[in-house]
Design a protein around this motif. Sequence first.
Motif, PDB file in Angstrom:
ATOM      1  N   LEU A 186       0.810  -1.222   0.000  1.00  0.00           N
ATOM      2  CA  LEU A 186       0.000   0.000   0.000  1.00  0.00           C
ATOM      3  C   LEU A 186       0.840   1.268   0.000  1.00  0.00           C
ATOM      4  O   LEU A 186       0.296   2.351   0.212  1.00  0.00           O
ATOM      5  N   HIS A 188       2.328   2.918  -2.400  1.00  0.00           N
ATOM      6  CA  HIS A 188       1.994   3.871  -3.460  1.00  0.00           C
ATOM      7  C   HIS A 188       0.609   4.480  -3.238  1.00  0.00           C
ATOM      8  O   HIS A 188       0.404   5.663  -3.505  1.00  0.00           O
ATOM      9  N   ASP A 189      -0.322   3.682  -2.747  1.00  0.00           N
ATOM     10  CA  ASP A 189      -1.665   4.206  -2.498  1.00  0.00           C
ATOM     11  C   ASP A 189      -1.693   5.178  -1.330  1.00  0.00           C
ATOM     12  O   ASP A 189      -2.463   6.143  -1.336  1.00  0.00           O
ATOM     13  N   THR A 317      -6.213   6.383   1.307  1.00  0.00           N
ATOM     14  CA  THR A 317      -5.483   6.349   0.043  1.00  0.00           C
ATOM     15  C   THR A 317      -5.638   7.666  -0.706  1.00  0.00           C
ATOM     16  O   THR A 317      -6.544   8.461  -0.436  1.00  0.00           O
ATOM     17  N   GLU A 319      -6.226   8.127  -4.128  1.00  0.00           N
ATOM     18  CA  GLU A 319      -7.298   8.128  -5.110  1.00  0.00           C
ATOM     19  C   GLU A 319      -8.528   7.378  -4.632  1.00  0.00           C
ATOM     20  O   GLU A 319      -9.412   7.079  -5.442  1.00  0.00           O
ATOM     21  N   ARG A 321      -9.064   4.392  -3.854  1.00  0.00           N
ATOM     22  CA  ARG A 321      -9.222   3.083  -4.475  1.00  0.00           C
ATOM     23  C   ARG A 321      -7.917   2.325  -4.324  1.00  0.00           C
ATOM     24  O   ARG A 321      -6.849   2.911  -4.128  1.00  0.00           O
ATOM     25  N   THR A 322      -8.011   1.002  -4.407  1.00  0.00           N
ATOM     26  CA  THR A 322      -6.835   0.144  -4.336  1.00  0.00           C
ATOM     27  C   THR A 322      -7.208  -1.199  -4.944  1.00  0.00           C
ATOM     28  O   THR A 322      -8.358  -1.440  -5.336  1.00  0.00           O
ATOM     29  N   SER A 361     -10.116  -4.110  -8.775  1.00  0.00           N
ATOM     30  CA  SER A 361      -9.934  -2.900  -7.986  1.00  0.00           C
ATOM     31  C   SER A 361     -11.219  -2.599  -7.235  1.00  0.00           C
ATOM     32  O   SER A 361     -12.316  -2.922  -7.709  1.00  0.00           O
TER      33      SER A 361
END
Length: 506
Positions: A186, A188-189, A317, A319, A321-322, A361
Amino acid sequence: MDAKLMLLPFPSAPAPLHPAAPARSLFLGASLPLHPCAPPPFLLRLRPRPAVVVAQAAVKRRKEVPFDNVIQRDKKLKLVLKLRNILVAQPDRVMSLRDLGRFRRDLGLTRKRRLIALLKRFPGVFEVIEEGVYSLKFRLTPAAERLYLDELHLKNESEGLAVTKLRKLLMMSLDRRILIEKIAHLKHDLALPPEFRDTICLRYPQYFRVVRMDRGPGLELTHWDPELAVSAAELAEEENRAREAEERNLIIDRPLKFNRVKLPKGLKLTRGEARRIAQFKEMPYISPYSDFSHLRPGSAEKEKHACGVVHEILSLTLEKRTLVDHLTHFREEFRFSQSLRGMLIRHPDMFYVSFKGDRDSVFLREAYRDSQLVEKNKLVLIKEKMRALVAVPRFLRRGAVRTSEAAKGANGAAQLLNEGSDTEDDEDEGLSDMEDLISELSGGKSDTDYQWGDGWFGENDDSPPDFEDDDSSPQEVKVTMKNADGSANRRVSVPVFPDGRPRERW
């Protein structure tokens, strides 16, 4: 006399109503000695079966194009970011095409492709330079390099926010410790630094401590902050109550006639599904930061807590979303069920699961409006500018703005981004991996179609290509036919140049 006749016995016994049953056969074990039953060598403990409460019935998943378009438009950006990460790791951010060929497997290129053609597909991000004979290198364009430096600057400034997100993630876990390799999924998120273990984990010993666990090093929380133990759902509920209180003051204060569930726009549910969602919403809220060790797996209360944890993780996060696979890594820390994807699909009012791309996703539904984030972070804005540079066409149309002029500022990047970003068709549903993406970039042509020019297949990557300007095409010269006396007679005509000078006859 009559009495004597009455006392005489019957001449014969009355016939039975049913025939006599045949004689039973002897029990074969009748002659065996019977001994008392010996106790078993071990005690059998009958475990009582827990009464599993089904939290939700099956809900049919419905495809929603606005959310799928978010995944579809990031296909090219995903490949470009992989190339950029390889490039920025080199000194001076310059790399030769020969060295780039070593990363074919990391880029998802299983077949032989011409890398120079791949780089030329994105003229707004990469530029190919020639240094000597048979020496080709590439680097970032000035606009792309400026965005990369701005992204590094913002990540350095937001280190405190990254520390807060990491603390909240540890506070939601069961034992207040998580494996570092799981947190790396996680990073990058959550906008964590690439080497967050050697940076923020060691700079803040008052919050974190690296411990040794059974499966590797883990990160443990050393300080519990009650002010951080407030979820985003609780803050949003307080804002909604304050807003409703203000609205009640403007009109007559009266209770609502019906307890209606506010569903997102475009979400179509049956009456039974809406009723089950309403019943699930009426359950008391369980904070993701509370102790959940006593909750029984499979119960409605445990699913209520799991939905709160996923909602809070998605709220942290960038955006909102993940990937679903990233959440499945935390089954042990958050006691997620084995069918985590099914649990997310059962609650379409909170989440949306997209099957686009290589992996599924999950989106936080309330954070999006028509495939666009409601609240965008500065890092998200930089990513949108990068997406605009990726969308710059290789061959500009007549009258179009140059890349260097159109992508200088945020307005130019946003203008390039808004041109056809959400118009995706269902024909590209199968294009998920990198090979299909490259085939899409090459116009759907196979390797055998590119035997010349600037295609994918052909010469070696180090052979110097034609570096003439691709946009330079021979200018069209309009030839007008006039007579020698200037009349418009078409039978006798003299060819002239555009400036009026006569030209020789063929």
